[in-house]
Design an enzyme around this catalytic site. Structure first.
Site, PDB file in Angstrom:
ATOM      1  N   ALA A  30       0.825  -1.219   0.000  1.00 34.43           N
ATOM      2  CA  ALA A  30       0.000   0.000   0.000  1.00 34.43           C
ATOM      3  C   ALA A  30       0.854   1.261   0.000  1.00 34.43           C
ATOM      4  O   ALA A  30       0.378   2.342   0.338  1.00 34.43           O
ATOM      5  CB  ALA A  30      -0.910  -0.001   1.223  1.00 34.43           C
ATOM      6  N   GLY A  37       2.607   2.679  -2.578  1.00 33.23           N
ATOM      7  CA  GLY A  37       2.722   3.467  -3.812  1.00 33.23           C
ATOM      8  C   GLY A  37       2.020   4.814  -3.677  1.00 33.23           C
ATOM      9  O   GLY A  37       1.067   4.951  -2.922  1.00 33.23           O
ATOM     10  N   ARG A  65      -1.459   9.063 -10.400  1.00 35.16           N
ATOM     11  CA  ARG A  65      -2.473   9.216 -11.448  1.00 35.16           C
ATOM     12  C   ARG A  65      -3.851   9.575 -10.888  1.00 35.16           C
ATOM     13  O   ARG A  65      -4.735   9.998 -11.616  1.00 35.16           O
ATOM     14  CB  ARG A  65      -2.568   7.923 -12.284  1.00 35.16           C
ATOM     15  CG  ARG A  65      -1.492   7.829 -13.345  1.00 35.16           C
ATOM     16  CD  ARG A  65      -1.531   6.502 -14.046  1.00 35.16           C
ATOM     17  NE  ARG A  65      -0.975   5.437 -13.214  1.00 35.16           N
ATOM     18  CZ  ARG A  65      -1.077   4.137 -13.491  1.00 35.16           C
ATOM     19  NH1 ARG A  65      -1.740   3.731 -14.548  1.00 35.16           N
ATOM     20  NH2 ARG A  65      -0.529   3.235 -12.701  1.00 35.16           N
ATOM     21  N   GLU A  99       7.724  -8.106 -17.546  1.00 41.00           N
ATOM     22  CA  GLU A  99       7.093  -6.783 -17.485  1.00 41.00           C
ATOM     23  C   GLU A  99       6.975  -6.215 -18.905  1.00 41.00           C
ATOM     24  O   GLU A  99       7.859  -6.432 -19.733  1.00 41.00           O
ATOM     25  CB  GLU A  99       7.900  -5.851 -16.577  1.00 41.00           C
ATOM     26  CG  GLU A  99       7.768  -6.169 -15.107  1.00 41.00           C
ATOM     27  CD  GLU A  99       6.309  -6.269 -14.664  1.00 41.00           C
ATOM     28  OE1 GLU A  99       5.595  -5.252 -14.725  1.00 41.00           O
ATOM     29  OE2 GLU A  99       5.865  -7.372 -14.283  1.00 41.00           O
ATOM     30  N   ASN A 127      -6.224   2.972 -10.419  1.00 45.62           N
ATOM     31  CA  ASN A 127      -5.083   3.892 -10.506  1.00 45.62           C
ATOM     32  C   ASN A 127      -5.507   5.337 -10.712  1.00 45.62           C
ATOM     33  O   ASN A 127      -4.765   6.250 -10.392  1.00 45.62           O
ATOM     34  CB  ASN A 127      -4.166   3.488 -11.665  1.00 45.62           C
ATOM     35  CG  ASN A 127      -3.554   2.115 -11.430  1.00 45.62           C
ATOM     36  OD1 ASN A 127      -2.813   1.926 -10.475  1.00 45.62           O
ATOM     37  ND2 ASN A 127      -3.896   1.154 -12.268  1.00 45.62           N
ATOM     38  N   ARG A 144     -30.641  10.846   8.788  1.00 48.76           N
ATOM     39  CA  ARG A 144     -29.224  11.097   9.073  1.00 48.76           C
ATOM     40  C   ARG A 144     -28.760  10.231  10.244  1.00 48.76           C
ATOM     41  O   ARG A 144     -29.523   9.452  10.803  1.00 48.76           O
ATOM     42  CB  ARG A 144     -29.014  12.582   9.344  1.00 48.76           C
ATOM     43  CG  ARG A 144     -29.229  13.417   8.073  1.00 48.76           C
ATOM     44  CD  ARG A 144     -29.318  14.890   8.398  1.00 48.76           C
ATOM     45  NE  ARG A 144     -28.153  15.324   9.146  1.00 48.76           N
ATOM     46  CZ  ARG A 144     -28.140  16.390   9.966  1.00 48.76           C
ATOM     47  NH1 ARG A 144     -29.235  17.122  10.130  1.00 48.76           N
ATOM     48  NH2 ARG A 144     -27.035  16.715  10.604  1.00 48.76           N
ATOM     49  N   ASN A 188     -33.600  22.206  18.061  1.00 51.79           N
ATOM     50  CA  ASN A 188     -32.645  21.512  18.937  1.00 51.79           C
ATOM     51  C   ASN A 188     -31.352  22.283  19.141  1.00 51.79           C
ATOM     52  O   ASN A 188     -30.490  21.849  19.875  1.00 51.79           O
ATOM     53  CB  ASN A 188     -32.322  20.140  18.338  1.00 51.79           C
ATOM     54  CG  ASN A 188     -31.696  20.244  16.963  1.00 51.79           C
ATOM     55  OD1 ASN A 188     -31.992  21.162  16.202  1.00 51.79           O
ATOM     56  ND2 ASN A 188     -30.823  19.314  16.636  1.00 51.79           N
ATOM     57  N   SER A 216     -52.155  22.814  16.866  1.00 49.47           N
ATOM     58  CA  SER A 216     -51.423  23.203  15.652  1.00 49.47           C
ATOM     59  C   SER A 216     -50.871  24.610  15.773  1.00 49.47           C
ATOM     60  O   SER A 216     -51.496  25.475  16.370  1.00 49.47           O
ATOM     61  CB  SER A 216     -52.363  23.194  14.457  1.00 49.47           C
ATOM     62  OG  SER A 216     -53.005  21.980  14.372  1.00 49.47           O
TER      63      SER A 216
END
Ligand code: UD1
Ligand code: CA
Length: 457
Positions: free
Chosen positions: A13, A15, A19, A165, A237, A331, A384, A421
């Site tokens: 991890a 690298g 890009r 490669e 990448n 939420r 609140n 109300s």
């Protein structure tokens, strides 16, 4: 089948991931709400249940290091200079030595943190080949476009001879369509010895892990290939591959939900994430987003255009047979009880809505508790926040809050109470009482007629 107790995973991890063109380290970019490195840790620790997991990381990527520490038991070793994949694995020398001591014939699997979709069955298959007598097993695939992948060179009998490669390959070698996915398994006792023999005399001037195959052959070890589907090998990448990865993963999550007994009327428009748990007979209508930590129990309905996002510290639960939406926003810390109802244009946050309670229209319910079978009228707002602190609103069982009421927290509406109300409630309301705070209605006879006459002259 390999004894999984003897599998060690090493995740590369370190690298840079240039890009990606990002201030965020590549492996921390998310697919389905989970960082790339999180997918690979999950694969090794949870799905494969490897005995040991090690990560080779960049010591300067603090957020990545924090994530690994907070979400895994992996041992981390550092790679400062990026001298190639072979060099990266060498940074985990101590862990390799320990694994070889623990079980010399066990398996060490090298994975890339930016390749999140490998199936656990594929890794088990590779480990089984080591158990069956191979010393190195390379994961191969036959891509649509072999591009710049390393090529797997085999003999007529199909035995693996070398990995070439792309930069170093001849035209004939480049014509080979069998490519290196990057994941390799080793018999534990050989790995350190092979790594020590890698040099950097190649087109990239890097220490290639892939050179292990040729070195192994030269000392009489046995190498083979496991072939997997191309989709498992996608390496992320850049942002285009990140988006491709998201599509692949979303499809997996949708399929998992449907195979688990949920109905998704238009799966492609439903977005899920790694920590969403969906029960049987849940229905999810089109254009729904469910992110983060969310559990939806059996028989709940999530109607169109709802947005539901829980956090790790404040997850969301939606109990059996609850109805959410259309157009609801749940939420973090929203808990909707059995048969509860959250209707259109309702937002909830840190709200416990007990069994059978209803918040059907146009409301904000935050830092609140709503008792069993209470009814919250249209346009009710829990006030609140005073600009500094958050306070709680408690609404009792069977209470009835009339439309367009503001409940100024901290405040309690006790069981069975009514709020008229349009009230602004600043004081607690006793059980079964009625509280009304609006001004009395005044009526002036014929006022409208006189007003019109005056203005029309
Ligand atoms: C590698 C393989 C190639 C294979 C391809 C598949 C080598 C030499 N080549 O090439 O055969 O087809 O993957 O995607 O292994 N990393 C480090 N430190 C380093 C270099 C790399 O940690 O010094 C990590 C990267 O973060 C990445 C992984 O190793 O996760 C692969 O490195 P990368 O440079 O992307 O290898 P490729 O050139 O793609
Ligand atoms: Ca790569």
């Amino acid at each position: 089948m390999a004894n999984i107790d003897t599998i060690t995973c090493i995740i590369l991890a370190a690298g840079k991931g240039t890009r990606m063109k990002s201030n965020i380290h590549k492996v921390m970019h998310e697919v389905g709400g989970l960082p790339l490195v999180g997918h690979v840790l999950n694969l090794c620790q949870n799905k494969l249940a490897a005995a040991n997991v090690a990560v080779v990381a960049d010591p300067n990527e603090q957020l990545t290091l924090d994530y690994i520490n907070d979400n895994s038991d992996a041992e981390v070793s550092f790679q400062v200079e990026k001298l190639g994949t072979g060099h990266a694995v060498l940074m985990a020398k101590q862990q390799i030595t320990a694994a070889a001591k623990q079980n010399p014939d066990g398996t060490i699997i090298i994975l890339y943190a930016d390749t999140p979709f490998v199936e656990v069955a594929t890794l088990k298959h590779m480990a089984a080949q080591i158990t069956a007598g191979d010393d190195i097993v390379v994961l191969g695939f036959e891509p649509q476009d072999p591009a710049q992948y390393g090529r797997l060179l085999t003999n007529n009998a199909g035995a693996l001879l070398a990995i070439r490669e792309y930069k170093d390959a001849s035209d004939a070698e480049r014509a080979v369509n069998l490519c290196n996915a990057g994941i390799m398994a080793f018999r534990a006792k050989h790995l350190n010895q092979l790594l020590a023999k890698i040099d950097n005399k190649n087109a990239a001037g890097e220490y290639y892990l892939t050179d292990c195959v040729e070195i192994a052959k030269s000392i009489g070890l046995k190498a083979s290939v496991t072939i997997c589907a191309e989709v498992e090998t996608l390496g992320i990448n850049d942002r285009v591959q990140l988006a491709e990865g998201e599509i692949i993963y979303q499809n997996k999550l949708r399929e998992q939900a449907m195979r688990g007994g949920a109905t998704l009327t238009d799966p492609s428009s439903v977005y899920l994430s790694a920590n969403v748990v969906i029960g049987t007979d849940v229905t999810i209508e089109p254009n729904v987003i469910i992110k983060g930590y969310v559990t939806i129990e059996s028989g709940a309905n999530i109607l169109a255009f709802s947005h539901i996002e829980g956090s790790k510290t404040n997850p969301i639960t939606i109990a059996a047979n609850a109805n959410i939406g259309p157009y609801a926003r749940l939420r973090e810390g929203s808990h909707i009880g059995e048969g509860g109802k959250i209707g259109n244009f309702v937002e909830t946050k840190k709200a416990i809505i007990h069994k059978g309670a209803k918040v059907n229209h146009l409301s904000y319910i935050g830092d609140a508790e709503v008792g069993e079978k209470a009814n919250i009228g249209a346009g009710t707002i829990t006030c609140n926040y005073d600009g500094f602190n958050k306070a709680k609103t408690i609404i009792g069982k069977g209470a009835f809050v009339g439309s367009n009421s503001s409940l100024v927290a901290p405040v309690t509406i006790a069981d069975g109470a009514y709020v008229g109300s349009g009230s602004v409630i600043t004081k607690d309301v006793a059980s079964n009482a009625l509280a009304v705070t609006r001004a009395k209605q005044v009526e002036i006879a014929t006022w409208a007629t006189r007003f019109r006459q005056k203005n029309n002259k």
